[in-house]
Design an enzyme around this catalytic site. Structure first.
Site, PDB file in Angstrom:
ATOM      1  N   GLY A 287      10.560  49.726  67.728  1.00  0.00           N
ATOM      2  CA  GLY A 287       9.600  50.466  68.539  1.00  0.00           C
ATOM      3  C   GLY A 287      10.291  50.939  69.805  1.00  0.00           C
ATOM      4  CB  CYS A 355      -8.349  48.066  95.072  1.00  0.00           C
ATOM      5  SG  CYS A 355      -8.890  49.627  95.741  1.00  0.00           S
TER       6      CYS A 355
END
Ligand code: PLP
Length: 436
Positions: A287, A355
């Site tokens: 992969g 955040c």
């Protein structure tokens, strides 16, 4: 691509500075940013092809085998189609990935369906679509697949994924072959599971599968794992179970930190030594190796924030686009898109606007001084990048671009905020106060 010791230069020929701007093959990333906006992912088709040929040539030199691209590394249809056009099959871990592989033109018989747990729906999908091989990791999945296949009068080729209890020596979150990991069936129990499988209707237990982890640059752990697999195959054959296929998984790494490249000759040498005499058909599931180096994430500097002890380069890309730095402590070389005019460097943290304190793309990185509005390329981001994206903070998924020579194409559109927010529904019992 990596940065040569402090000098910010890409070394893969597909990425280079042309007329002062970083280009992917013949396409300027500066121009692309103007056209598609930031952040965006960009992939070089030629680099994917090159990596595939490297791998395929190594495998061919050892006697050949089937290469089934592990779609989870980058599941864009255009990326799968690029690899399938070169002859690759696909290794998938969900019905969704199987559908992607089929949609990209991979033949069902060239698909291996892997994964630690499969729903009955997924097993039905595999049977009804003629998937070439299903790799199972539990006896429960085996019983269900048998029932599903037998009910339809079909026999499915099955691989049993074994856990060889080998330390791949890579990051804890991407090691899969140790006894304490959730993956595979303990290799000691494998003979009993194969014996059971051999009695089940609709099941042809013809393959042993193994995958010990990801990002291996040192090939040594494969030796131990494949030796154990070889012994298992001999033992199974003595017990009357005719194993004809070996699925050796993926895991070959890429030099994110400028390490030596993995030695593919060493890798195939290990395979020849450990399982080469068994006469099995071999399947490989690379992969990362095929797609990591081909991709960059391009983002724009929103702000340069000078804190008490650190300088933060705040980007319009964040952990939502590329979670690898915070999830795996991964390192991605970063290059300015506009070529640096001086050799001055500044130590900065490259962060996003999300955040979370863990929202960073790089920490304590020496970069050429950059101003708000400047573009950077976070390199070697083609694998486990876009596919791991999230919409946290209601941030739409970024577009993906595929470049081939001087041509480029949007292979995934930027998600619109309308589409993203539009998935939500407000139940009738809530007053629609202030909402039109
Ligand atoms: C993830 C995975 C792969 C691919 O791993 P890479 O490190 O990207 O090569 C191959 N096989 C299986 C079963 C996997 O889960």
């Amino acid at each position: 691509m990596f940065i040569r010791k402090r000098i910010q230069v890409p070394i893969n020929t597909e990425y280079s500075y042309r007329d002062g701007a970083l280009a992917c093959e013949g396409v300027s990333l500066y121009d692309l940013a103007e056209q598609v906006g930031t952040p965006f992912y960009c992939y070089s088709a030629s680099l994917i092809q090159r990596q595939y040929r490297l791998f395929a040539d190594a495998v061919a030199a050892m006697g050949g085998g089937k290469i089934c691209y592990a779609v989870k590394a980058n599941s864009n249809l255009a990326v799968i189609a690029t690899l399938s056009g070169l002859g690759a099959g696909a290794d998938v871990v969900s019905e969704g990935e199987a559908r992607r592989a089929l949609a990209a033109g991979v033949k069902p018989g060239d698909i291996v369906f892997s994964g630690v747990g499969k729903t009955e729906r997924e097993l039905i999908f595999a049977v009804e679509h003629g998937i070439g091989q299903v790799n199972l990791e539990s006896e429960r999945d085996l019983e269900i697949l048998s029932a599903v296949a037998a009910a339809r009068g079909v026999t499915m080729r099955v691989g049993i994924r074994v856990n060889p209890d080998i330390d791949a020596g890579t990051h804890a979150k991407i090691s899969t072959g140790k006894a304490e990991n959730k993956f595979g069936i303990d290799i000691g129990r494998a003979p009993a599971v194969f014996a059971r499988a051999a009695t089940l209707p609709g099941i042809d237990p013809a393959a042993v599968a193994v995958h010990i982890g990801s990002q291996l640059l040192d090939m040594t752990p494969y030796e131990g794992a494949f030796k154990r697999v070889g012994s298992l195959v001999r033992q199974l054959r003595e017990g009357g179970i005719s194993i004809r296929h070996l699925d050796l998984g993926g895991g070959i790494g890429v030099p994110y930190r400028g390490e030596a490249k993995p030695d593919l000759a060493d890798y195939v040498g290990i395979i020849a030594r450990t399982v080469g005499d068994l006469g099995c058909d071999l399947t490989f599931e690379p992969g990362r190796f095929l797609v990591a180096e081909a991709g960059v994430l391009v983002s724009r500097v929103i702000d340069v924030k000078r804190g008490a002890t650190k300088t933060f380069l705040v980007q319009d890309a964040a952990m939502t686009e590329l979670i690898r730095p915070t999830l795996y402590e991964a390192y991605h070389p970063i290059l300015p898109v506009e070529q640096a005019q001086s050799s001055a460097l500044e130590i900065v943290d490259v962060v996003g606007p999300v955040c979370e304190t863990g929202d960073f793309l790089a920490t304590d990185r020496a970069l050429t001084p950059l101003r708000p509005g400047a573009l950077i390329a976070i390199t070697m981001a083609g694998a486990y990048g876009a596919v791991m994206g999230s919409t946290y903070n209601t941030r739409p998924l970024p577009p993906e671009i595929l470049v081939s020579g001087a041509t480029w194409s949007v292979i995934r559109e930027r998600q619109s905020l309308e589409a993203l927010i539009g998935l939500d529904r407000i139940p009738a019992w809530l007053e629609r106060r202030g909402i039109d």
